[in-house]
Design an enzyme around this catalytic site. Structure first.
Site, mmCIF file in Angstrom:
data_model
loop_
_atom_site.group_PDB
_atom_site.id
_atom_site.type_symbol
_atom_site.label_atom_id
_atom_site.label_comp_id
_atom_site.label_asym_id
_atom_site.label_seq_id
_atom_site.Cartn_x
_atom_site.Cartn_y
_atom_site.Cartn_z
ATOM 1 C CG ASP A 119 -1.867 -1.135 1.304
ATOM 2 O OD1 ASP A 119 -2.206 -1.682 0.234
ATOM 3 O OD2 ASP A 119 -2.271 -1.507 2.428
ATOM 4 N NE ARG B 122 -1.651 2.014 13.995
ATOM 5 C CZ ARG B 122 -0.917 1.287 13.180
ATOM 6 N NH1 ARG B 122 0.343 1.597 12.958
ATOM 7 N NH2 ARG B 122 -1.415 0.238 12.578
ATOM 8 C CG ASP C 280 -4.717 1.630 13.302
ATOM 9 O OD1 ASP C 280 -4.705 1.864 14.530
ATOM 10 O OD2 ASP C 280 -4.449 0.522 12.823
ATOM 11 C CB SER D 160 -5.414 -7.056 7.927
ATOM 12 O OG SER D 160 -4.912 -5.882 8.522
HETATM 13 N N1 ARG Z 1 -8.382 -3.564 16.382
HETATM 14 C C1 ARG Z 1 -7.106 -3.099 16.794
HETATM 15 C C2 ARG Z 1 -7.122 -1.631 17.117
HETATM 16 O O1 ARG Z 1 -8.005 -0.963 16.702
HETATM 17 C C3 ARG Z 1 -6.012 -3.413 15.815
HETATM 18 C C4 ARG Z 1 -6.100 -2.719 14.482
HETATM 19 C C5 ARG Z 1 -5.038 -3.104 13.486
HETATM 20 N N2 ARG Z 1 -5.211 -4.462 13.134
HETATM 21 C C6 ARG Z 1 -4.773 -5.092 12.044
HETATM 22 N N3 ARG Z 1 -4.949 -6.350 12.018
HETATM 23 N N4 ARG Z 1 -4.199 -4.481 11.082
HETATM 24 O O2 ARG Z 1 -6.284 -1.119 17.791
#
Ligand code: ARG
Length: 404
Positions: free
Chosen positions: A19, A99, A128, A179
């Protein structure tokens, strides 16, 4: 295309994946900007090639790699551990707390380079994007944000075609149905068969831990030393934060500890099923809580729980850089002044058990607790105490009788 000195700059959160590799080209094409690619290390596994060099080959005017692991530990993981942070009581927030740090690093680069925008590779359905966007505007409200994946509508196959068409060099990895996001505090996994909330997670969703059924039958013991709420040693040996976490991680993975299967409430209103592996976070949070149970008075533990819940929510909801989260942090730090001592943990087949604790500030008094010789508790005091304690109920019961 605008002349080079007139072109705006965008700082791209770059992972080296499909990406964000495409995003370098796409941003130049769609926004007429120069792209500065920034890869930030928060403890994810390293790529098999030099992703900085690849970003430059793919058209970034600058590319850099920032090692933020120690900052992640000191300013994000430890504050979360001190707050026993656990979203909905289940998820230790590994992805969520990385993040704001990434946002901070991007803003630092944007400020230094005089960039007008920051870009990231988040989609429109997740948490995110909120954490990045809100983190960025909290630190520099002048910056614009571009999220290419909220704008383009390309499937994975179309992305690969786009890369081919524009000569973008990508690292062809084995196509995973999941993912995955990884860092020092946890591994998050979603999509594929996990989208069926009834289906048991197949073994291949777990990338870090062994199945508890294959873990050794002998327990492993570890003594975790805490100072003011922060783990500082393992089995008496002082260690740097990141090293300590890695060591606990290895032990816990070997014993199949830290697997979580959760259906959580996302910020954008969707319920999502995700699996997490958080071996170190689970062991250390258990140990930390048990250190608090012996060193903090009951009213503090109970009140702190309310703020822990709020802290976790704020971290999840992208409000890390906010006055409320910072104020809760200050309260938590005050409570941690006495959270010093050692916890003994037993790791066995998917379980991390606390089996011992000691502290110079321990409020546990064996003389008061014992049923054997040496008991110093004033037994006579119990009767008078219970008389007063039960008096409101007794009075109410008498009044109810009179009315009948
Ligand atoms: N659900 C989790 C959060 O919101 C992880 C998000 C990222 N997950 C991923 N498999 N890319 O913090």
């Amino acid at each position: 295309m605008a002349p080079k000195d007139k072109r705006d700059k965008v700082v791209l959160a770059y992972s080296g994946g499909l990406d964000t590799s495409i995003a370098i080209h796409w941003l130049k094409d769609n926004y007429d900007v120069d792209v500065i690619a920034v890869a930030i290390n928060v403890g994810q596994p390293p790529s098999s090639d030099d992703i900085v060099a690849r970003a430059l080959r793919n058209g970034a005017i600058k590319a850099e790699y920032i090692d933020a692991v120690d900052e992640f530990v000191e300013d994000y993981i430890w504050p979360s551990l001190k707050a026993n942070a656990m979203y909905q009581g289940e998820y230790p927030l590994g992805t969520a707390i990385a993040r704001p740090l990434i946002a901070k690093k991007l803003v630092d680069v944007a400020n230094r380079e005089g960039a007008k925008y920051i870009a990231h590779g988040c989609t429109a359905k997740g948490n995110d994007q909120v954490r990045f966007d809100v983190g960025i505007v909290s630190l520099n409200p002048e910056l614009g944000i571009i999220a290419p994946m909220r704008e383009w509508v390309m499937t994975r196959e179309e992305e690969i075609d786009y890369a081919k068409k524009h000569g973008i060099e990508i690292l062809v990895k084995k196509d995973s149905p999941y993912s995955i996001d990884e860092n020092l505090w946890g591994r998050s996994c979603e999509c594929g068969v996990l989208e069926n909330a009834w289906a048991e997670p197949p073994e291949d969703v777990w990338g870090w831990t062994v199945c508890p059924c294959e873990a050794p039958a002998e327990a492993e013991y570890v003594e975790i030393g805490f100072e003011k709420g922060v783990p500082v040693s393992l089995n008496g040996k002082r260690m740097k934060g990141a090293d300590l976490i890695k060591k606990v991680h290895e032990m816990a993975c070997r014993h199949g500890i830290g697997r979580i299967d959760h259906v959580e409430d996302r910020l954008v209103g969707i319920k999502s099923r995700e699996t997490y592996e958080a071996p170190a976070a689970i062991v250390l949070t258990k140990a930390h809580r048990s250190m608090e149970f012996v060193t903090l008075p009951k009213d503090v533990t109970e009140f702190k729980k309310i703020l822990e819940q709020r802290f976790s929510q704020l971290a999840y909801d992208g409000l890390w850089f906010g006055i409320l989260r910072e104020s809760i942090d200050a309260f938590v730090d005050k409570t941690q002044e006495r959270v010093t001592g050692t916890v003994r943990m037993k790791l066995l087949r998917g379980n991390a058990m606390v089996v011992g604790r000691k502290s110079p500030h321990s409020l546990y008094d064996e003389g008061l607790a014992t049923y054997a010789e040496g008991d110093v508790f004033d037994h006579k005091a119990a009767e008078g105490f219970i008389y007063c304690w039960g008096l409101p109920n007794k009075t109410a019961a008498k009044t109810a009788r009179k009315k009948r």
